[in-house]
Design an enzyme around this catalytic site. Structure first.
Site, PDB file in Angstrom:
ATOM      1  N   ASP A   4       0.874  -1.181   0.000  1.00  0.00           N
ATOM      2  CA  ASP A   4       0.000   0.000   0.000  1.00  0.00           C
ATOM      3  C   ASP A   4       0.911   1.230   0.000  1.00  0.00           C
ATOM      4  OD1 ASP A   4      -2.313   1.692   0.290  1.00  0.00           O
ATOM      5  OD2 ASP A   4      -3.328   0.029   1.282  1.00  0.00           O
ATOM      6  N   TYR A  38     -16.470   5.971 -10.737  1.00  0.00           N
ATOM      7  CA  TYR A  38     -16.141   4.651 -10.185  1.00  0.00           C
ATOM      8  C   TYR A  38     -16.678   3.560 -11.109  1.00  0.00           C
ATOM      9  CZ  TYR A  38     -16.506   0.779  -6.747  1.00  0.00           C
ATOM     10  OH  TYR A  38     -16.436  -0.416  -6.079  1.00  0.00           O
ATOM     11  N   ILE A  88     -19.873  -4.801   0.594  1.00  0.00           N
ATOM     12  CA  ILE A  88     -19.292  -5.824   1.471  1.00  0.00           C
ATOM     13  C   ILE A  88     -19.412  -5.363   2.919  1.00  0.00           C
ATOM     14  CG2 ILE A  88     -17.249  -7.222   2.013  1.00  0.00           C
ATOM     15  CD1 ILE A  88     -18.292  -7.606  -0.886  1.00  0.00           C
TER      16      ILE A  88
END
Ligand code: SER
Length: 358
Positions: free
Chosen positions: A70, A177, A207
């Site tokens: 990351d 997106y 999720i």
């Protein structure tokens, strides 16, 4: 298995939660017994899903199989993460370097800006969601890697049939997106067809995990649990009747692992719909009340997120995934409510709170 952001004083309503399953990872054992251990690079690994997937892979194959990456520093208390590396996915050379140095054979590309935050910074969304995908696919083609790039219900739009949305249908999203995820789907399929890249993707619903996401339209379905525990009350930014497809975290991890483990021959497409169950804010509030009777919900509608949600499917048809590679979610709404409370409560009982950067 999870690192949670838990803060503030916990609401002291009477609670009546089921215990966690004895071994929630049991179903992953079968795959690990029949498949050779992969060497997986996870990008964007400190987001909502990376640490969970890291834990599952380590459970399946031991600590050597995952390389985490990351662009922010690892939180000091992230003891679940071992091989952690800085990786800017906009720098193709850096991706290649890590792939070669760490002998990677599979990339799980989680780096992305979600729907609501994407609308606040379109240039950044184009960089991360489009340029990043291009870099990953080019490295995958050069080094013959397997690649998983998640897509989303956001890859559909207002002209898509909203109920039981099939895999193949109109895809005219109205968010950056969604547009970038349609691009990722198409580019991945092109790289598969043109260069033989083993690209695999799924359109995820919202999720629900005990790690927080950042900047999505479905985020309320996580925040509602934190608010229930801390305040006994949640103010929702979507209308009470806004129905969206969702899935519990462990099922999401299972879908990634199962799809990546599936025999290429069994895949009739490279991008599949997957889903758990659909509900509205009103219905999840009712499910929470079944274990926390005093829970309250009210509404303060966010026009941006409401219009995004109104353009998305209410339910997905995931029958092709079930048929082709055995997708079979285990958690319904009530099981999800129970496990979320159990997980958050377990964190609450720990003397030192763990903070995730998700
Ligand atoms: N969770 C995502 C979002 O809300 C949808 O895939 O942006």
């Amino acid at each position: 298995m999870k690192n949670l952001r838990v803060f503030g004083r916990i609401h002291n309503a009477r609670r009546n939660y089921s215990p966690l399953p004895v071994d929630p990872l049991l179903r992953f054992k079968t795959i690990s017994q029949t498949q050779k251990a992969p060497r997986v690079l996870i990008t964007g690994s400190l987001g909502q899903l990376g640490r969970g997937l890291n834990s599952v892979y380590k459970y399946m194959y031991g600590s050597e199989c995952v390389v985490m990456s990351d662009i922010v520093r690892l939180p000091a208390n992230a003891t679940d993460v071992s091989d952690y590396n800085y990786l800017d996915i906009l720098n193709q050379g850096s991706i290649e370097e890590i792939v070669v140095n760490k002998n990677i054979d599979t990339i799980v590309h989680f780096s992305a800006l979600l729907s609501a935050v994407g609308e606040t910074n379109v240039p950044l969304a184009l960089q991360v969601n489009c340029r990043g995908v291009e870099n990953i696919l080019q490295v995958a083609a050069k080094h013959k890697l397997k690649v998983f790039i998640p897509s989303t219900i956001g890859a559909f739009g207002p002209t898509t049939p909203r109920e039981n949305t099939p895999d193949l249908t109109v895809q005219c999203p109205t968010t950056i997106y969604g547009v970038s995820k349609v691009y990722a789907e198409r580019l991945g399929e092109y790289f598969n067809h043109r260069f033989g890249v083993d690209f695999r993707s799924m359109r995820f619903p919202g999720i629900i995990s005990a790690t927080k996401p950042g900047g999505g339209t479905t985020d309320y379905a996580i925040q509602i649990f934190y608010d229930a525990l801390q305040k006994g009350k949640h103010t929702c930014y979507l209308r009470p009747d806004t129905r969206l497809p969702m899935m519990y975290d462990t099922d999401c991890m299972a879908s990634v692992i199962q799809l990546l483990a599936a025999d290429s021959q069994s895949l009739k497409r490279r991008t599949y719909n997957v889903t758990g169950f659909s509900f509205t804010p009103e219905e999840i509030a009712d499910a929470i009340r079944r274990v926390m009777p005093g829970f309250e919900i009210d509404y303060d509608i966010c026009p941006t997120r409401q219009s995004i949600a109104d353009s998305w499917p209410m339910s997905l048809d995931d029958s092709e995934a079930r048929k082709d590679w055995g997708w079979n979610p285990e958690y319904g709404l009530d099981e999800t409510v129970q496990v979320m409370f159990a997980l958050l409560r377990r964190e609450e009982d720990k003397p030192t709170k763990i903070v995730s950067t998700a």
